[in-house]
Enzyme design. Sequence first.
Site: not given
Length: 562
Positions: A246, A308, A411
Amino acid sequence: MAHISQTPVPPTSGVVGGSTSSDPAATVHVPARPATPAPASGTSAAFGSSAAFGAPATGTAAGARGAAKLPTSCDFTVFGGTGDLAMRKLLPALYSRDLEGHLPADTRIIGVSRSELDDDGYRAEVRAALHRFVEPERLDETVVERLLGRLHHLCLDAHDPEGWHLLHALLKDRPHEEETIRVFYLAVAPVIFGPTCNRLADLGLADERARVVMEKPIGHDLESSREVNDAVGDVFDEKQIFRIDHYLGKESVQNLLVTRFANTFLEPLWSSRWVDHVQITAAETVGVGTRGGYYDHAGAMRDMLQNHLLQLLCLVAMEPPTFVGRENVRDEKLKVLQALRPLTPADVDRLTVRGQYGAGLVDGAPAAGYNEDLGEHVPEGGSRTETFVALRAEVQNWRWAGVPFYLRTGKRMSTRYSEIVVVFKQPPHEMFPHATGPVVGNRLHIRVQPDEGMQLLVTAKEPGPGGIRLRPVSLDLSYATTFAERSPDAYERLLMDVVRGDPTLFMRRDEVEAAWTWVAPILETWAASHEAPKRYPAGTSGPYASAALLERDGRSWQEPDQ
Ligand code: NAP
């Protein structure tokens, strides 16, 4: 067009997003001035048009200069239609396309899962999801009803041959059946991809009108990615397979291609001659949440970097394709992946850093450490999975030899943002010996999320008489303020590209395999190491070793709050 903002920017600033200026005119802009909305003409069409990268299924150079047309009828089958991805991303994206009038008029959406839901039960779940995940100002009840009217649900188990004739009957039972495009979206675990595709083949539904969409993770390593790709490839031709990343659907990422290849000013500078280094960061503030079971087997390298971040690196480093369409972009991206210098075990120790978050503070609130977040999924003795990776890569070709590409992702970091920064070299000679203030190397910041946009940092003279005072200022292109159009979510664009049959922004099998090939020695060296990932407190920018990776080279990360 961009404006020059005279907001002082500290020499090491990396701020791109959240630009408050709203004057898109190409004039010197003082932020205190009242906003002057600019006509969203000319350039906005180039950026905003959904056809900007469209290419017809023929793939010819001449034909590729137009956009492939949307078909008039489409059946969109979502395996995993009740799951998080479908409810949070896919159905809101389809709703948005319907709202904009871009969904083929005769579209049906068929959710498939093992849940005992009839069409009405599914519609009720989707209605609730739309109310939860679509921005309230974009909720139009007429369109919600129209979308719900397109929905069906089938209760099927991918591992069980029972009941699949119902899917066949539903897909055959429609007007213009023989012209209908069939999209099969695999929003399920990859182990289900193979059985699902086989059943579609058995039913005769995997014909040339079918397209299949695969979500990450595509495998756990090179071998398992081959297994997943083989399982789907046994049924569907490569040109029918759409592997979604995405990040590639984001406006700013597509704009990177437009900025590079629809302008001339950057190209002569875009090489080791003028670029000092490139940084790519994808930072999240969230922890593993409810995905601990999956994440602890994946880690940051497999979850983010292998796909990504390497895709973003490809778009920065690739050569200009003959034209932007179908295979050309993917061919060029593949060459970049193949040119990445392989890392030896000694390189892995020196040039990669893996970290794991411990307890800390995120946005002022206490946050638990990774092992605590894993809950029932924590392995005995604690997890050694990395939640943070930083590394130094090199693209071994004429253009980029010697230019470091620093990548990092993690994260529970201090700020949620994804950004590419191209840092140019310092001017070769000091021309203003009596000036005060720093001469900073130019930097191009491409903000991928949030607040998609672009910022070019230049050194300017502060206005006023007397001596010369230098100050870094920025040329800003903020999507939100420059273009009147809303930036669609990446899934909106990508789903329509699937329906249109345009694979430009999807990963080809050879790209996925080249990316796995490059990360394999890193994963293997880590797995063989007795060293645990370096601990970093939640709410920070990762372990100290990540800063040290750049400090050793006399450089530093561009942090968003500097
Ligand atoms: P999820 O919330 O667990 O949903 C899984 C879906 O698959 C449910 O609808 C489930 O419904 C269905 N399902 C499970 N087993 C099935 C079977 N044997 N036959 C038919 N349907 C079955 O997972 P998710 O988060 O949506 O993710 C789906 C896939 O996308 C995963 O591979 C994930 O890694 C990937 N992905 C997710 C995200 C995201 O943001 N969520 C992002 C990128 C990639 P029943 O249990 O009722 O059958």
